[in-house]
Design a protein around this motif. Structure first.
Motif, PDB file in Angstrom:
ATOM      1  N   VAL A 171      15.540 -32.695 -27.829  1.00 23.42           N
ATOM      2  CA  VAL A 171      14.345 -31.907 -28.718  1.00 23.42           C
ATOM      3  C   VAL A 171      13.318 -33.094 -28.694  1.00 23.42           C
ATOM      4  O   VAL A 171      13.507 -34.253 -28.838  1.00 23.42           O
ATOM      5  N   THR A 172      11.897 -32.331 -28.520  1.00 22.62           N
ATOM      6  CA  THR A 172      10.737 -33.413 -28.344  1.00 22.62           C
ATOM      7  C   THR A 172       9.785 -32.622 -29.496  1.00 22.62           C
ATOM      8  O   THR A 172       9.550 -31.509 -29.724  1.00 22.62           O
ATOM      9  N   PHE A 173       8.859 -33.775 -29.673  1.00 21.58           N
ATOM     10  CA  PHE A 173       7.572 -33.365 -30.711  1.00 21.58           C
ATOM     11  C   PHE A 173       6.717 -32.696 -29.572  1.00 21.58           C
ATOM     12  O   PHE A 173       6.622 -32.979 -28.315  1.00 21.58           O
ATOM     13  N   HIS A 174       5.602 -32.051 -30.204  1.00 20.64           N
ATOM     14  CA  HIS A 174       4.661 -31.407 -29.364  1.00 20.64           C
ATOM     15  C   HIS A 174       3.697 -32.598 -28.437  1.00 20.64           C
ATOM     16  O   HIS A 174       3.177 -32.096 -27.707  1.00 20.64           O
ATOM     17  N   ASP A 175       3.830 -34.053 -28.978  1.00 20.55           N
ATOM     18  CA  ASP A 175       3.166 -34.804 -28.375  1.00 20.55           C
ATOM     19  C   ASP A 175       3.880 -35.760 -27.490  1.00 20.55           C
ATOM     20  O   ASP A 175       3.463 -36.728 -26.806  1.00 20.55           O
ATOM     21  N   GLY A 176       5.316 -35.191 -27.360  1.00 18.78           N
ATOM     22  CA  GLY A 176       6.215 -35.828 -26.377  1.00 18.78           C
ATOM     23  C   GLY A 176       7.131 -36.805 -26.871  1.00 18.78           C
ATOM     24  O   GLY A 176       7.931 -37.090 -26.223  1.00 18.78           O
ATOM     25  N   ALA A 177       6.801 -37.221 -28.134  1.00 20.81           N
ATOM     26  CA  ALA A 177       7.591 -38.125 -28.840  1.00 20.81           C
ATOM     27  C   ALA A 177       9.118 -37.360 -28.861  1.00 20.81           C
ATOM     28  O   ALA A 177       9.311 -36.120 -28.910  1.00 20.81           O
ATOM     29  N   VAL A 178      10.117 -38.183 -28.623  1.00 22.01           N
ATOM     30  CA  VAL A 178      11.710 -37.966 -28.650  1.00 22.01           C
ATOM     31  C   VAL A 178      12.071 -37.632 -30.283  1.00 22.01           C
ATOM     32  O   VAL A 178      11.880 -38.713 -30.900  1.00 22.01           O
ATOM     33  N   GLY A 192       8.549 -27.290 -33.104  1.00 21.52           N
ATOM     34  CA  GLY A 192       8.870 -25.939 -32.998  1.00 21.52           C
ATOM     35  C   GLY A 192       8.433 -25.080 -31.781  1.00 21.52           C
ATOM     36  O   GLY A 192       8.014 -26.050 -30.856  1.00 21.52           O
ATOM     37  N   PRO A 193       8.752 -24.088 -31.700  1.00 25.74           N
ATOM     38  CA  PRO A 193       8.389 -23.337 -30.005  1.00 25.74           C
ATOM     39  C   PRO A 193       6.900 -23.115 -30.266  1.00 25.74           C
ATOM     40  O   PRO A 193       6.403 -22.644 -29.059  1.00 25.74           O
ATOM     41  N   PHE A 194       5.955 -23.327 -31.183  1.00 31.85           N
ATOM     42  CA  PHE A 194       4.600 -22.968 -30.849  1.00 31.85           C
ATOM     43  C   PHE A 194       3.908 -24.662 -31.468  1.00 31.85           C
ATOM     44  O   PHE A 194       4.369 -25.103 -32.140  1.00 31.85           O
ATOM     45  N   LYS A 195       3.032 -24.778 -30.598  1.00 31.59           N
ATOM     46  CA  LYS A 195       2.178 -26.021 -30.872  1.00 31.59           C
ATOM     47  C   LYS A 195       0.708 -25.583 -31.297  1.00 31.59           C
ATOM     48  O   LYS A 195       0.022 -24.652 -31.006  1.00 31.59           O
TER      49      LYS A 195
END
Lengths: 318, 493
Positions: free
Chosen positions: B95-102, B181-184
């Protein structure tokens, strides 16, 4: 001219100060806590207190006023409570909708009203005069939001030519943006044009009886030239006054039209801010509007001088 | 030459039209009444925040699905210790955040500790109150220990206020939300719309929509026009019940009326005269014909309720027959309480149209039993101050839209001033009960207690009047939580 401008500038600063103090105090006695509005009915007291501290609402009134007004004069209006972004940014976002809308509406109404009013005056008492004034009567009576709804039904729902509402944004291109402002501008302009046409007509009729017009005709000018060169020019002073008032109204007074067309304008910003008790936004917008009204009046006064040489010397005595 | 250009032009347009027709639509524009003040669900209670970001941009350890059930989200599974005090969550991999963070356990720890902190501005801080400690036995494991067994804990974690945020981006989530989530988030044109786009590195099933736009349209006629003109593909809850028949008749649109979590009540000030007397509260309940309130104020939309639980809730008990319309009984009760000669009451109404319209009808109905109602319209901030905070009122109408909020009746201080040690005791027992069947039974008792005490007059469940393009599939018809979950939305071919 220079003392005139200096006088105006001084009165501008004084007005801003007085307006800001009045607005600040009035909003202060208004019941309703911005923090409570933001957190709703299920929030607990310690959360409320934490938010009030974060927003600076726990500071004394005087301190809040001073920090706001001292920022105001250097263009830093503070941060919106609800949105959490600089108020200047919010206002700028809205002005790019409201200002073009107001300009479009005022240009449309002027272009429509002045020729019609002059024409009507020149046909005084005849059938065309009655027809134009009849139309104007309807225009004054019809509310602009009703016109707006009618336009939406016709142009958007029925013919699908223009969007039913919303604002495309200037970054989407000039035409899409103008397209979304077209119907609201016409809805605002028509009732205004009706008023303006009536003022123009009666003002021209009045100047037609003036001595200088008789002189001009006696010197051999034909009726048409005399009308446009002398009568209309002098008749424009009350017209410009009305236009100034209309423009000030259009800048922030279009809440209903903005709602009907879901435009993100200044009117809706201030309406929302009051409902959410985003006091700093309300204060800033009201004071900025006061400034704009003074500026418009200033331009109106300058225009008097251009229209009537007799007023040039004494304008600052107003 | 001229002719050639025209032919080319026509061919070009035809080609464009053909390809547009052949390609399935993968964007959705949805209307919402209110614009969110900001986009951080952990720092505000406005329903409009969750209606944009819940399940779309932000996710929690668990989530509520379209049927109101608790489902795994960022936690793929969990186990609860025998004593009900320790929850061990297993987190999803990759799982990653939308900015790429794990995403890992440290983010969960950060999010919950932030929400629990002294200076926290989380509107639902109470959800985290049972937590005593959080630990990270491994990067993909979270162990949460509670102070006492809490049967509602897993569903509490599914609230928008309990979503997981990244320490690096948390401070900016109000204007630039970064979730898993699936949308950023793409952009927010203030006053107009919020735009989302599909997040390609999403850990779960890829969503069908490539982009989604939430447009804010508060005016009922503007909302109707936008749907009729095809400017909007959907309106999750359109503010114009009067326009529903016209929309039903439009072959391009479908109307879906569902329920929300909004229990609409005629709240009574139990703490002051005359409502400190149960006979007066019951008299008001007997005097109102609630179906005619629904018909008159809501154009017939909205379900009758008899207590503070939504009909779609599995633990719902039908108590709508407890106080049938009976004016004689109402007058008798008033006379017994000493108000045989009549009574004047203030009815404070907040701005929503359900409140204003119901208020008029209620005033008319109460006049028939000799109760004189003074209607006082208030704006929302004023209502919060006078009615909610200072409880300076006799009656008010408001919809409580938070899910599972029967807890408000167990509070020491809440605006209807209901103080019942028995209810509090029962609620405590409910929270501590881990067995779902047992909890359901106690939830039934809680509802019966509120109805029996006639704390408020339970009017109706706020309807969710959804309208969407006939080709749009996968939107929620009911609203068991404040959300417009777009994860299953797609266009029919």
């Amino acid at each position: 001219m220079i003392p005139f401008i200096f006088y105006r500038l001084m009165s501008l600063v004084a007005t801003v100060l007085v307006a800001s103090i009045v607005v600040f105090l009035v909003l202060e006695v208004l019941p309703g806590d911005p923090a409570q509005v933001m957190l709703g009915v299920n929030a607990q007291p310690d959360t409320l207190a934490a938010l009030r501290t974060e927003l600076g609402l726990d500071q004394p009134l005087m301190q809040r006023y001073i920090s706001w007004i001292s920022g105001f004069f250097v263009g830093d209006f503070g941060n919106s409570y609800t949105y959490g972004v600089p108020v200047a940014e919010l206002v700028a976002d809205r002005v790019v909708v409201s200002l073009p809308l107001a300009i479009m509406a005022i240009v449309l109404s002027t272009v429509l009203a002045i020729p019609l009013g002059v024409y009507s005056a020149s046909k005084h008492g005849k059938a065309p005069d009655a027809a134009v004034m009849g139309l104007a009567q309807i225009g004054v009576a019809v509310p602009n939001f009703w016109l707006g709804l009618l336009f939406i039904l016709l142009f958007a729902v029925e013919w699908k030519l223009l969007p039913a509402g919303g604002f495309a944004g200037w970054d989407a291109g000039v035409w899409p943006a103008v397209k979304s402002l077209l119907l609201p501008a016409v809805s605002l302009a028509l009732p205004q044009a009706a008023i303006l046409a009536r003022v123009t007509r009666s003002s021209v009729l009045e100047t037609l009886t003036e001595d200088y017009l008789r002189t001009a005709r006696a010197k051999g000018l034909n009726r048409r030239t005399a009308l446009w060169r002398h009568a209309v020019r002098n008749a424009l002073i009350p017209v410009v006054t009305i236009m100034g008032l209309q423009f000030s109204f259009l800048l922030a007074g279009t809440i209903i039209i903005e709602s009907v067309f879901t435009l993100p304008g200044l009117g809706r910003l201030i309406f929302q801010a009051i409902a959410q008790r985003d006091l700093i936004v309300v204060e800033t917008v009201i004071v900025l509007l006061a400034v704009s009204v003074i500026l418009v009046n200033f331009i109106v006064d300058l225009t008097y001088g251009l229209l009537d040489p007799r007023l040039r010397g004494g304008a600052h005595g107003h | 030459m001229k002719r050639k250009i025209i032919t080319l032009g026509v061919a070009g347009i035809a080609f464009a039209a053909m390809t547009a027709g052949a390609q399935a639509k993968d964007s959705l524009s949805m209307g919402m009444v209110l614009e969110p003040p900001h986009l951080d669900p952990t720092a505000g209670s406005a329903a409009a925040i969750d209606e944009v970001v819940y399940a779309n941009v932000f996710e929690g350890l668990t989530r509520i699905d379209r049927n109101g059930e608790v489902k795994p989200a960022l936690a793929e599974s969990w186990s609860v210790s025998e004593d009900g005090l320790t929850y061990n969550f297993k987190l999803h991999d990759g799982v990653t955040f939308h900015d790429g963070a794990v995403f890992d356990c440290s983010d969960v720890m950060f999010s919950f500790e932030r929400a629990m902190a002294d200076d926290s501005v989380n509107a639902q801080k109470r959800l985290f109150a049972p937590i005593s400690s959080i630990a990270c036995p491994a990067s993909d494991k979270v162990a949460i220990t509670l102070k006492e067994p809490t049967g509602t804990f897993l569903s509490d974690l599914a609230w928008g206020d309990a979503v997981i945020v990244d320490p690096a981006s948390a401070a900016d989530n109000k204007t630039n939300p970064v979730g898993t989530g699936p949308f950023k988030f793409k952009r927010w044109v203030k006053g107009d719309r919020v735009e989302l786009v599909r997040y390609d590195n999403y850990w779960g099933d890829k969503v069908a929509l490539a982009s989604a736009t939430f447009k804010f349209v508060s005016d009922p006629s503007a909302a109707t026009a936008a749907m009729m003109a095809g400017d909007l593909d959907a309106f999750a809850n359109i503010p114009a019940p009067e326009a529903l028949p016209a929309m039903e008749a439009n072959p391009n649109l479908k109307v879906h009326v569902g329920t929300t979590e909004g229990e609409t009540i005629l709240a009574l000030n139990n703490g002051a005269k005359p409502f400190d007397d149960i006979r007066v509260r019951r008299a008001i309940a007997y005097a109102l014909d609630r179906q005619s309130i629904i018909d008159g104020a809501m154009f017939g939309q909205g379900a009758l309720i008899g207590s503070h639980v939504a009909p779609h809730n599995p633990a719902y008990v039908d108590l709508t027959g407890r106080y049938p319309l009976n004016q004689d009984e109402a007058k008798k009760l008033l006379a017994e309480a000493g108000y045989g000669d009549g009574l004047t009451l203030r009815l404070m109404l907040p701005p929503p149209s359900y409140a204003r319209r119901s208020g008029e009808i209620i005033a008319a109905q109460l006049a028939e039993i000799g109760v004189d109602v003074e209607i006082i319209p208030l704006e929302w901030a004023q209502w919060l101050d006078q009615v909610f905070k200072r409880t300076d009122y006799d009656m008010t109408i408001v919809s409580h839209t938070e899910p599972a909020d029967i807890e408000i009746y167990a509070r020491d201080k809440y605006y209807f001033n209901y103080h019942s040690p028995e209810f509090k005791e029962l609620y405590k027992k409910y929270v501590a009960t881990l067995d779902p069947e047992e909890a359901k039974k106690i939830m039934g008792d809680l509802q019966r207690k509120l109805s029996e005490d006639s704390v408020n007059v339970f009017l109706f469940q706020l309807p969710k009047q959804g309208v969407w393009n006939a080709k749009v599939q996968g939107l929620w018809e009911n609203s068991p939580i404040q959300a417009n979950d777009l994860t299953e939305v797609h266009w029919a071919q």
